[in-house]
Write an enzyme that holds these catalytic residues in place. Sequence first.
Site, PDB file in Angstrom:
ATOM      1  N   ASN A 212      -5.181  -6.229   0.833  1.00  0.00           N
ATOM      2  CA  ASN A 212      -4.898  -6.918  -0.559  1.00  0.00           C
ATOM      3  C   ASN A 212      -5.163  -8.382  -0.341  1.00  0.00           C
ATOM      4  O   ASN A 212      -5.451  -8.816   0.650  1.00  0.00           O
ATOM      5  CB  ASN A 212      -3.243  -6.744  -0.701  1.00  0.00           C
ATOM      6  CG  ASN A 212      -2.570  -7.371   0.425  1.00  0.00           C
ATOM      7  OD1 ASN A 212      -2.732  -8.528   0.779  1.00  0.00           O
ATOM      8  ND2 ASN A 212      -1.570  -6.290   0.970  1.00  0.00           N
ATOM      9  N   ASP A 281       1.164  -1.724   1.063  1.00  0.00           N
ATOM     10  CA  ASP A 281       2.379  -0.558   0.617  1.00  0.00           C
ATOM     11  C   ASP A 281       1.656   0.736   1.011  1.00  0.00           C
ATOM     12  O   ASP A 281       2.572   1.712   1.327  1.00  0.00           O
ATOM     13  CB  ASP A 281       2.748  -0.622  -0.811  1.00  0.00           C
ATOM     14  CG  ASP A 281       3.460  -1.928  -0.826  1.00  0.00           C
ATOM     15  OD1 ASP A 281       4.326  -2.312  -0.107  1.00  0.00           O
ATOM     16  OD2 ASP A 281       3.420  -2.377  -2.093  1.00  0.00           O
ATOM     17  N   LYS A 291     -17.948   7.690   9.557  1.00  0.00           N
ATOM     18  CA  LYS A 291     -18.072   6.983   8.040  1.00  0.00           C
ATOM     19  C   LYS A 291     -17.992   7.962   6.957  1.00  0.00           C
ATOM     20  O   LYS A 291     -18.680   9.116   7.082  1.00  0.00           O
ATOM     21  CB  LYS A 291     -19.317   6.200   8.228  1.00  0.00           C
ATOM     22  CG  LYS A 291     -19.706   5.369   6.783  1.00  0.00           C
ATOM     23  CD  LYS A 291     -20.842   4.563   7.013  1.00  0.00           C
ATOM     24  CE  LYS A 291     -21.286   3.773   5.664  1.00  0.00           C
ATOM     25  NZ  LYS A 291     -22.576   3.370   5.808  1.00  0.00           N
ATOM     26  N   PRO A 308       5.834   2.018   5.715  1.00  0.00           N
ATOM     27  CA  PRO A 308       7.227   1.419   5.840  1.00  0.00           C
ATOM     28  C   PRO A 308       7.494   0.241   5.193  1.00  0.00           C
ATOM     29  O   PRO A 308       6.511  -0.782   4.955  1.00  0.00           O
ATOM     30  CB  PRO A 308       7.561   1.221   7.282  1.00  0.00           C
ATOM     31  CG  PRO A 308       6.356   1.276   7.947  1.00  0.00           C
ATOM     32  CD  PRO A 308       5.151   1.931   7.041  1.00  0.00           C
ATOM     33  N   PHE A 327       9.236 -12.862   0.402  1.00  0.00           N
ATOM     34  CA  PHE A 327       8.400 -13.302  -0.789  1.00  0.00           C
ATOM     35  C   PHE A 327       8.436 -12.476  -1.622  1.00  0.00           C
ATOM     36  O   PHE A 327       8.436 -11.297  -1.519  1.00  0.00           O
ATOM     37  CB  PHE A 327       7.048 -14.011  -0.035  1.00  0.00           C
ATOM     38  CG  PHE A 327       6.942 -15.305   0.541  1.00  0.00           C
ATOM     39  CD1 PHE A 327       7.821 -15.342   1.614  1.00  0.00           C
ATOM     40  CD2 PHE A 327       6.527 -16.385  -0.207  1.00  0.00           C
ATOM     41  CE1 PHE A 327       7.677 -16.611   2.176  1.00  0.00           C
ATOM     42  CE2 PHE A 327       6.345 -17.551   0.450  1.00  0.00           C
ATOM     43  CZ  PHE A 327       7.068 -17.772   1.642  1.00  0.00           C
ATOM     44  N   LYS A 341      14.654  -7.616  -5.219  1.00  0.00           N
ATOM     45  CA  LYS A 341      14.152  -7.503  -3.695  1.00  0.00           C
ATOM     46  C   LYS A 341      15.147  -8.168  -2.784  1.00  0.00           C
ATOM     47  O   LYS A 341      15.190  -7.707  -1.699  1.00  0.00           O
ATOM     48  CB  LYS A 341      12.696  -8.054  -3.592  1.00  0.00           C
ATOM     49  CG  LYS A 341      11.650  -7.311  -4.326  1.00  0.00           C
ATOM     50  CD  LYS A 341      10.085  -7.752  -4.331  1.00  0.00           C
ATOM     51  CE  LYS A 341       9.197  -6.854  -5.153  1.00  0.00           C
ATOM     52  NZ  LYS A 341       8.075  -7.689  -5.775  1.00  0.00           N
ATOM     53  N   LYS A 345      16.342  -5.675   0.067  1.00  0.00           N
ATOM     54  CA  LYS A 345      16.017  -6.039   1.458  1.00  0.00           C
ATOM     55  C   LYS A 345      16.798  -6.851   2.219  1.00  0.00           C
ATOM     56  O   LYS A 345      16.607  -7.255   3.353  1.00  0.00           O
ATOM     57  CB  LYS A 345      14.493  -6.775   1.389  1.00  0.00           C
ATOM     58  CG  LYS A 345      13.503  -5.961   0.664  1.00  0.00           C
ATOM     59  CD  LYS A 345      11.959  -6.347   0.532  1.00  0.00           C
ATOM     60  CE  LYS A 345      11.429  -5.537  -0.478  1.00  0.00           C
ATOM     61  NZ  LYS A 345       9.919  -5.373  -0.015  1.00  0.00           N
TER      62      LYS A 345
END
Length: 403
Positions: A212, A281, A291, A308, A327, A341, A345
């Site tokens: 990401n 994620d 490949k 996880p 964050f 969150k 969390k």
Amino acid sequence: MPGKEHKPCVVLGVTGGIAAYKACELLRILQKRGIDVYVVMTQNACRFVTPLTFETLSGHPVAVDTFDRPQTWEVEHIALAKRADLFLIAPATANIIGKMACGIADDMLSTTVMATRAPVMIAPAMNTGMWENEATQHNLRTLASRGVQIVLPASGHLACGDSGAGKLEDVAVIAERALEALGRTRDMEGLRVLVTAGPSREALDPVRYVTNRSSGKMGYAIARAAAQRGAQVTLLTGPVALEAPQGVQVVPFTTTQELLERAQELAAKQDVLIQAAAPADYRAQKVAPQKIKKNSGEPLVLTLVENPDVAAALGRSKRPDQVFVGFAAETNDVLAHAQGKLERKNLDMIVANDVTLPGAGFDVDTNVVTLITRDEAVSLPLMRKDEVADRILDQVLMLVHDR
Ligand code: CTP
């Protein structure tokens, strides 16, 4: 009898530019704020202002090039390097910036700044062409990556007749930055801090992966700032193109699963956990051993399974005395998502940012964030990531002291 007050010490390096005279005013401001200032000048600086001026103002001998007195010189520069709580060079010419970036120590100032272990701050001042020259910009990036704080020059009418960037920042602003750096130098001493940073990478086959957009800059800025403030910092980092901050223990990870394992091994020893990493994620259900080949125009179907949630796992095992920061990079309903969150969390603070705002988000050196704790939400204006890092740590310290 009261003991002698220990004043914080700034070693002020003055280099040879027309703005050298402004260093006199800077010295006065710092003194008025209770700072003991020692001055080191380059030979060129002495052409603009005499050492006697600084000697009289500072009340201390001024160190200049004294190769004619090698014994005292050798001792003097190390003593000065050690005495500094902050090493400030203002104005800093392109020349001293280049020398510092390349590790050249050939006069009193360049030698002393190389020997110091104190935080270093520079306030560049030069002609616009020199400022914009790729060599100068490259050198500044090198210095910044080593933790040197840079007070960027202002734009305006320059003494050489040009107009543009390169004008020494207002000395009052430089003094504020110096005081800020001093006040904060050791306020995290004794704290163990784990910072995670950067993206994870999930392999699809031996040559491809899913990841990401995360540069790691925010996490690295936090790790660097915490180390500068005296914390014992471990930086758990994904693959990024950044130089490790000085004085930080670096532990690499590649996948989200690895991040989870390393973080769980390290977490119990920490006072503060800062989860700035951007773990993917999802990962491939099966990593192809060879490949993956194109299949004559057929769509490629990949099955991804959920990784996880590292923060949630750390949140579950968090001790009440630990401070845990996460964050939230959002594109809509920023505060509501971030608050969700924080709860889910078991975080003590979440740093929320709207990545769609100009100057916020990925691969830039600035950010616009809101610091959300259980009690309040503080929205900060657009700031450089190193400033955001310090504001996050200020808030962390308050949470630590509340425990
Ligand atoms: N995080 C984590 N492990 C994951 C995903 C996220 O530890 N697998 C952490 C991030 O490091 C960050 C916080 O959780 O500190 C929020 O991350 P974010 O990607 O915004 O949230 P997600 O929980 O992934 O939720 P969503 O993708 O639905 O927004």
